[in-house]
Motif scaffolding. Structure first.
Motif, mmCIF file in Angstrom:
data_model
loop_
_atom_site.group_PDB
_atom_site.id
_atom_site.type_symbol
_atom_site.label_atom_id
_atom_site.label_comp_id
_atom_site.label_asym_id
_atom_site.label_seq_id
_atom_site.Cartn_x
_atom_site.Cartn_y
_atom_site.Cartn_z
ATOM 1 N N UNK A 238 0.833 -1.207 0.000
ATOM 2 C CA UNK A 238 0.000 0.000 0.000
ATOM 3 C C UNK A 238 0.866 1.254 0.000
ATOM 4 N N UNK A 239 1.943 1.254 0.769
ATOM 5 C CA UNK A 239 2.833 2.419 0.801
ATOM 6 C C UNK A 239 3.474 2.663 -0.557
ATOM 7 N N UNK A 240 3.922 1.593 -1.205
ATOM 8 C CA UNK A 240 4.534 1.737 -2.533
ATOM 9 C C UNK A 240 3.512 2.263 -3.533
ATOM 10 N N UNK A 241 2.314 1.730 -3.493
ATOM 11 C CA UNK A 241 1.275 2.189 -4.420
ATOM 12 C C UNK A 241 0.904 3.648 -4.169
ATOM 13 N N UNK A 242 0.891 4.053 -2.908
ATOM 14 C CA UNK A 242 0.597 5.459 -2.608
ATOM 15 C C UNK A 242 1.704 6.375 -3.116
ATOM 16 N N UNK A 243 2.947 5.951 -2.985
ATOM 17 C CA UNK A 243 4.071 6.749 -3.496
ATOM 18 C C UNK A 243 3.971 6.877 -5.008
ATOM 19 N N UNK A 244 3.499 5.832 -5.668
ATOM 20 C CA UNK A 244 3.333 5.859 -7.125
ATOM 21 C C UNK A 244 2.074 6.609 -7.555
ATOM 22 N N UNK A 245 1.345 7.153 -6.590
ATOM 23 C CA UNK A 245 0.127 7.934 -6.842
ATOM 24 C C UNK A 245 -0.979 7.135 -7.538
ATOM 25 N N UNK A 246 -1.094 5.881 -7.153
ATOM 26 C CA UNK A 246 -2.170 5.027 -7.644
ATOM 27 C C UNK A 246 -3.456 5.472 -6.944
ATOM 28 N N UNK A 247 -4.613 5.418 -7.616
ATOM 29 C CA UNK A 247 -5.873 5.790 -6.955
ATOM 30 C C UNK A 247 -6.115 4.964 -5.688
ATOM 31 N N UNK A 248 -6.785 5.583 -4.720
ATOM 32 C CA UNK A 248 -6.924 4.984 -3.399
ATOM 33 C C UNK A 248 -7.617 3.635 -3.432
ATOM 34 N N UNK A 249 -8.653 3.491 -4.217
ATOM 35 C CA UNK A 249 -9.361 2.209 -4.288
ATOM 36 C C UNK A 249 -8.430 1.102 -4.778
ATOM 37 N N UNK A 250 -7.578 1.409 -5.740
ATOM 38 C CA UNK A 250 -6.612 0.425 -6.235
ATOM 39 C C UNK A 250 -5.574 0.090 -5.158
ATOM 40 N N UNK A 251 -5.220 1.069 -4.334
ATOM 41 C CA UNK A 251 -4.287 0.818 -3.226
ATOM 42 C C UNK A 251 -4.909 -0.169 -2.242
ATOM 43 N N UNK A 252 -6.139 0.063 -1.884
ATOM 44 C CA UNK A 252 -6.828 -0.826 -0.940
ATOM 45 C C UNK A 252 -6.960 -2.229 -1.526
ATOM 46 N N UNK A 253 -7.367 -2.314 -2.778
ATOM 47 C CA UNK A 253 -7.517 -3.627 -3.408
ATOM 48 C C UNK A 253 -6.183 -4.343 -3.549
ATOM 49 N N UNK A 254 -5.131 -3.608 -3.893
ATOM 50 C CA UNK A 254 -3.799 -4.210 -4.012
ATOM 51 C C UNK A 254 -3.304 -4.737 -2.675
ATOM 52 N N UNK A 255 -3.471 -3.965 -1.635
ATOM 53 C CA UNK A 255 -3.044 -4.414 -0.310
ATOM 54 C C UNK A 255 -3.846 -5.627 0.143
ATOM 55 N N UNK A 256 -5.147 -5.596 -0.115
ATOM 56 C CA UNK A 256 -5.996 -6.732 0.272
ATOM 57 C C UNK A 256 -5.605 -7.984 -0.498
ATOM 58 N N UNK A 257 -5.305 -7.827 -1.779
ATOM 59 C CA UNK A 257 -4.897 -8.966 -2.590
ATOM 60 C C UNK A 257 -3.600 -9.581 -2.061
ATOM 61 N N UNK A 258 -2.635 -8.745 -1.716
ATOM 62 C CA UNK A 258 -1.376 -9.255 -1.174
ATOM 63 C C UNK A 258 -1.628 -9.986 0.145
ATOM 64 N N UNK A 259 -2.471 -9.435 1.001
ATOM 65 C CA UNK A 259 -2.770 -10.093 2.278
ATOM 66 C C UNK A 259 -3.442 -11.443 2.057
ATOM 67 N N UNK A 260 -4.355 -11.508 1.116
ATOM 68 C CA UNK A 260 -5.065 -12.764 0.834
ATOM 69 C C UNK A 260 -4.101 -13.810 0.279
ATOM 70 N N UNK A 261 -3.238 -13.410 -0.643
ATOM 71 C CA UNK A 261 -2.300 -14.369 -1.252
ATOM 72 C C UNK A 261 -1.324 -14.903 -0.220
ATOM 73 N N UNK A 262 -0.850 -14.038 0.675
ATOM 74 C CA UNK A 262 0.131 -14.483 1.662
ATOM 75 C C UNK A 262 -0.488 -15.281 2.807
ATOM 76 N N UNK A 263 -1.765 -15.155 3.006
ATOM 77 C CA UNK A 263 -2.412 -15.917 4.081
ATOM 78 C C UNK A 263 -2.810 -17.274 3.555
#
Length: 99
Positions: A74-99
């Motif tokens: 999420x921090x990397x996506x925010x630095x890249x100025x990705x839209x907030x909804x995409x940041x949330x979805x990206x972080x959630x996807x990473x959490x789901x894959x790693x769990x």
């Protein structure tokens, strides 16, 4: 009066005294540039502390797990100025894959 109610009453009195102390501060102190900068940074610091506790705490111990990886993404996506909804979805996807 039980110890619980005594604690509640003392907490109420303390909160009121703190609020009264804040209202009693002279305006020249509140208008000082250093005070202004500190006031602007307090919400950021509190939010950062809350995020750190939610990401790293697991009861009484520190846990490094999928939450930390999701926060990093999420921090990397925010630095890249990705839209907030995409940041949330990206972080959630990473959490789901790693769990």
């Amino acid at each position: 009066m039980s110890a619980t109610w005594l604690g509640i009453v003392l907490t109420c009195v303390g909160c009121y005294a703190l609020k009264l102390a804040g209202l009693s501060v002279p305006e020249r102190v509140l208008e000082h540039p250093a005070t202004r900068r500190a006031i602007d940074l307090i919400p950021v610091a509190l939010l950062g502390a809350l995020v750190a506790v939610q990401v790293l705490a697991d009861g009484q111990r520190v846990a490094v797990d999928a939450r930390l990886a999701a926060l990093a993404v999420a921090a990397v996506l925010l630095v890249l100025r990705v839209p907030f909804l995409a940041v949330v979805l990206g972080a959630a996807l990473v959490a789901v894959v790693l769990r």
